[in-house]
Design an enzyme around this catalytic site. Structure first.
Site, PDB file in Angstrom:
ATOM      1  N   GLY A  57       0.909   8.223   3.762  1.00  0.00           N
ATOM      2  CA  GLY A  57       2.435   8.610   2.804  1.00  0.00           C
ATOM      3  C   GLY A  57       3.465   7.613   2.467  1.00  0.00           C
ATOM      4  O   GLY A  57       2.005   6.709   1.958  1.00  0.00           O
ATOM      5  N   SER A  60      -0.936   2.962   6.340  1.00  0.00           N
ATOM      6  CA  SER A  60      -2.146   3.099   4.732  1.00  0.00           C
ATOM      7  C   SER A  60      -1.569   4.178   3.892  1.00  0.00           C
ATOM      8  O   SER A  60      -0.282   4.919   4.727  1.00  0.00           O
ATOM      9  CB  SER A  60      -3.742   2.815   4.870  1.00  0.00           C
ATOM     10  OG  SER A  60      -3.899   4.824   5.227  1.00  0.00           O
ATOM     11  N   LYS A  61      -1.803   4.647   2.524  1.00  0.00           N
ATOM     12  CA  LYS A  61      -1.617   5.860   1.511  1.00  0.00           C
ATOM     13  C   LYS A  61      -1.676   6.357   2.485  1.00  0.00           C
ATOM     14  O   LYS A  61      -0.844   7.595   2.250  1.00  0.00           O
ATOM     15  CB  LYS A  61      -2.687   5.145   0.668  1.00  0.00           C
ATOM     16  CG  LYS A  61      -1.934   4.912  -0.515  1.00  0.00           C
ATOM     17  CD  LYS A  61      -2.347   4.714  -1.879  1.00  0.00           C
ATOM     18  CE  LYS A  61      -3.242   3.545  -2.897  1.00  0.00           C
ATOM     19  NZ  LYS A  61      -3.723   3.551  -3.495  1.00  0.00           N
ATOM     20  N   ARG A  62      -2.984   7.191   3.337  1.00  0.00           N
ATOM     21  CA  ARG A  62      -2.601   8.258   3.795  1.00  0.00           C
ATOM     22  C   ARG A  62      -1.279   8.478   4.628  1.00  0.00           C
ATOM     23  O   ARG A  62      -1.584   9.807   4.753  1.00  0.00           O
ATOM     24  CB  ARG A  62      -3.857   7.712   4.680  1.00  0.00           C
ATOM     25  CG  ARG A  62      -4.888   9.037   5.022  1.00  0.00           C
ATOM     26  CD  ARG A  62      -6.015   8.164   5.932  1.00  0.00           C
ATOM     27  NE  ARG A  62      -6.197   7.799   6.410  1.00  0.00           N
ATOM     28  CZ  ARG A  62      -5.725   7.614   8.123  1.00  0.00           C
ATOM     29  NH1 ARG A  62      -4.889   8.882   8.743  1.00  0.00           N
ATOM     30  NH2 ARG A  62      -5.239   6.727   9.140  1.00  0.00           N
TER      31      ARG A  62
END
Ligand code: GLU
Length: 468
Positions: free
Chosen positions: A242, A238-240
């Site tokens: 990067g 996920s965006k987490r």
């Protein structure tokens, strides 16, 4: 039979690496079998879909080179067709209006939970004979109540679902708009899909879709549900973690082929081969060799692949992509040496195109500052002599070639009994502003006679100014 596959993103964000891998697998399968690859934009969720996302998806597909033979088709342009199919299902008795209010559904689930049953719609409106005044009904699909559905999944094997587990799903909302499971079946049917390759988050939708296919008297396509991609910490990517947007990999200086190569290996293998040309990917790819287990994203490996691709690709090809990065640095690569010649000098020494661009700016823009440490060491009063000597030698060259430049550096170093580095390094700082560049003779050849002379002159003046 012509193989037909599709990529069917919902335009609710950018094209992320998971979507890109699904698109790649579908594309490869179609290409391998001389089939057709279709792009379908699933934009029926008007609140979450946006034109920006559509554009981001198209941009990502184009950058990756995943060309589609048909489409993009937009589901929002097919509402008439969905209505027609919903009407057909109602007519056949395979769908019905459901007037249950929110409260009624809530009470039903409450009751089921109290009885320790799994909460599900119990089909009570199947038998309702008259509409309820003032209620805008939804339409539900009449799922078979007996037997089971087997999804013959090429990746997961046979997965069986009991029909009693599948309740009557809503196929049209109160405003008449169709829902995902209906539109996807109508489209896969109308667009003649032979293979549906998609993320395994859709596996649970497949038995429902198969039942709708059957109600429409059609054979379902072959399904292949691809396991998800995890971040390096084992959680779903996920965006987490990067960068997950495909375009952010362009921004970071990856070549599209390197990302494709990385993505194809993420969850698929062909022996222990790591590097594949596009043609090899196409000829070796097979859904059967897609792993069942989820795979983890590993940025170091992607970076390694990128470096291999930068080394092995043609300079023209890299220049095509590097040109965009030069533009990002406000550099017009037509104002200076041919970009592919710069690439040829830099290919061996860059892991990303961002790095290559940053290390190539001096070919197109005179340095306006010298790196402090580099200047302190190399642009000193003592180096004026060397710079002056080289200036004269270079200005007198009959021809501006790396060989002749090299010969002058060598003879200057011999005459002065100094190492070649002592001659080359002050010039390098004068030209590039720093101490790192490809071999100096080649760099100067490309940099050009006039610019070399004026850069060395500027450096001498700079040293003198500071000495005053
Ligand atoms: N539109 C769905 C999604 O973006 C994919 C549907 C499908 O492949 O069947 O998740």
């Amino acid at each position: 039979m012509t193989i037909r596959t599709r990529f069917a993103p919902s335009p609710t964000g950018y094209l992320h690496v998971g979507g890109a891998r699904t698109a790649l697998f579908s594309w490869l399968y179609a290409r391998k079998h001389g089939g057709r690859f279709v792009l379908r934009i699933e934009d029926t969720d008007l609140e979450r879909s946006s034109i920006e996302s559509v554009n981001a998806i198209l941009e990502g597909m184009t950058w990756l080179g995943l060309d589609y033979d048909e489409g993009p088709f937009y589901q929002t342009q097919r509402f008439d067709r969905y209505e027609e199919v919903i009407a057909q299902l109602l007519e056949q008795g395979d769908a019905y209006y459901c007037y249950c209010s929110k409260q009624e559904l809530e009470d039903m689930r409450e009751q089921q939970r109290a009885n320790k049953e799994k909460p599900r719609y119990d089909g009570r409106c199947r038998h309702r004979t008259a509409p309820i005044e003032g209620v805008q009904p939804v339409i539900r699909f009449k799922n078979p109540t007996q037997g089971s559905v087997i999804v013959h999944d090429v990746v997961k094997g046979d997965v069986e679902f009991n029909n009693t587990e599948l309740d009557d799903l809503i196929i049209a909302r109160p405003d008449g708009s169709p829902t995902y499971n209906l539109t996807v079946v109508v489209d896969d049917l109308d667009m003649g899909m032979t293979h549906v390759i998609r993320g395994d988050d859709h596996l649970n939708n497949s038995p429902r879709q198969i039942n709708i296919f059957k109600a429409l008297g059609a054979e379902p396509p072959v399904f292949a549900h691809v396991p998800m991609i995890l971040g390096d910490d084992g959680a779903r990517l996920s965006k987490r973690h990067g960068a997950v947007s495909v375009m952010s990999y362009r921004d970071q200086g990856y070549l599209p082929e390197a990302l494709l190569n990385y993505l194809v290996r993420l969850g698929w293998s062909h022996g222990d081969q790591e590097i594949f040309t596009l043609d090899e990917m196409i000829s070796h790819f097979d859904i059967e060799n897609v792993n069942r287990a989820a795979s983890s994203f590993n940025t170091d490996k992607l970076l390694w692949l990128n470096q291999q691709y930068i080394k092995a690709s043609s300079a023209d090809h890299i220049a095509h992509h590097l040109s965009w990065h030069m533009g990002q640095l406000d550099i017009d690569p037509t104002q200076g040496p041919e970009l592919s010649k710069v690439v040829a000098l830099q290919q061996e020494r860059a892991k990303t195109l961002v790095e290559m661009a940053a290390n190539s700016t001096y070919f197109y823009r005179d340095v306006d500052t010298y790196d402090e440490k580099a200047a302190r060491k190399n642009l000193t009063i003592d180096s004026i002599d060397v710079l002056q000597d080289m200036l004269e030698r270079l200005a007198a060259l009959p021809e501006w070639t790396a060989e002749l430049i090299h010969a002058q550096i060598k003879s200057c170093s011999e005459a002065r009994e100094l190492g070649m580095g002592k001659i080359a390094q002050p010039i390098r700082v004068a030209i590039t502003g720093n101490t790192i560049s490809p071999p100096l003779d080649q760099t100067l050849e490309l940099f050009g006679n006039q610019r070399t002379i004026s850069a060395i002159t500027r450096a001498i003046d700079w040293i003198k100014d500071r000495a005053e």
